[in-house]
Design a protein around this motif. Structure first.
Motif: not given
Ligand SMILES: O=C(O)CCC(=O)/C=C/C=C(\O)C(=O)O
Ligand SMILES: [Fe+2]
Length: 312
Positions: A178-180, A222, A229-230, A261, A265-266
């Motif tokens: 997971s990350h964006e 973050y 951002q997600t 997404s 996150g995207r």
């Protein structure tokens, strides 16, 4: 043929926006162990599934999947620049095999690759050119994406090719979980950004420095209320790792791109490289897998995981 697999996250912010020393030491220890295992295995070929972040591939011609017969690292985010030791003839043979398996794939005889490919190579082998490698880039950042079931089919086709080789093969997947990070989207982008996303190859040093500064700034906030951002999603990450470890790969065919997404996150779609890597290993026979490391690390904008697997 003997096959081993390692999948791990990468981060542009290693060395640029580090978490506390204890966390860095923990990750260093996990990577040192993984590197020692690779050294002991002494692979004759590495097949690496990796994403690109608008360094080699742009919307002037954005392929879902690419095999490279030659690749050069752009050296972004403190990674080593220069050529990879691509196994040219085998890469071409693999391309024919994948196409013959009814999976369409693009071919590049001169591909630029970024930290999404090279950081993991460096971390696991000490450099970008230590072992013969076949880079396979899976579009994970520039929508629209091929469906997850298609990524699994690609992995299976690659695995059937590996199974026929009389070699020790290391399969790598790099990216996720997971990350964006602040990777721009083409939809609704202002003119200058859309021009970059379509044709931004070989940026000036100033443009590259500005990109990197934006990512560092995003890393500083973050996971806080200030960030748009997600956020990281450790539950999603651990469920995904469990699915791979338990060999429930058929469930991946039902993965929904928009749902992932939103939940993770995207850039969580970089796990497509892990999906292909595990599908490739599974196509060579039954496997055992283990989670070596996991931690959600906001400073690196990374659900950071390391997973290993090998044939039974
Ligand atoms: O242009 C840029 O550098 C945009 C930011 C970027 O490429 C970030 C990449 C981040 C990862 O590789 C990641 O978090 O997986
Ligand atoms: Fe990435």
């Amino acid at each position: 043929m003997t096959v081993k697999l390692k999948c791990l996250s990468h981060t542009p912010l290693r060395g640029l926006n580090d978490p506390g020393a204890a966390v860095v030491a923990e990750v260093d220890a996990a990577l040192a162990k993984a590197r020692a295992e690779v050294e002991a295995f002494d692979p004759e070929l590495i097949v690496i599934f990796a994403p690109d972040h608008y360094n080699g591939l742009f919307y002037d011609l954005m392929p879902p999947f690419v095999i490279a017969t030659a690749a050069e690292s752009v050296g972004d985010y403190l990674t080593q620049p220069g050529p990879l030791s691509v196994a040219k003839d085998l890469a071409l043979e693999l391309t024919r095999h994948v196409l013959d398996s009814d999976v369409d794939i693009a071919l590049s005889h001169r591909l630029q690759v970024d930290h999404g490919c090279t950081q993991t190579l460096e971390e696991l082998t000490g450099s970008i050119d230590r072992y013969p490698v076949i880079p396979i880039i899976i579009n994970s950042v520039a929508p629209p994406f091929a469906p997850y079931r298609r990524v699994r089919k690609l992995g299976e086709a690659v695995g059937r090719f590996i199974a026929k080789l009389d070699k020790r093969v290391l399969i790598l997947g790099t990216g996720g979980l997971s990350h964006e990070p602040p990777v721009p989207l083409l939809a609704d982008a202002p003119e200058a950004i859309s021009e970059f996303l379509i044709a931004g190859r070989n940026p000036t040093p100033e443009a590259r420095a500005a990109r990197q500064a934006r990512t560092i700034a995003a890393g500083k906030i973050y996971g806080t209320a200030e960030s748009l951002q997600t956020p990281l999603n450790a539950d999603w990450d651990l469920a995904f790792i469990d699915l791979l470890v338990q060999g429930r790969l058929d469930e991946i065919d039902e993965f929904k791109i928009e749902e992932i997404s939103k939940a993770a996150g995207r850039s969580a779609h970089e796990v497509r490289t892990w999906v292909a890597a595990f599908a490739a290993l599974a196509a060579t026979g039954a496997y055992s897998a283990r989670q070596d490391y996991y931690r959600a690390i906001n400073e690196w904008i990374a659900g950071y995981g390391v997973v290993s697997a090998e044939q039974n």
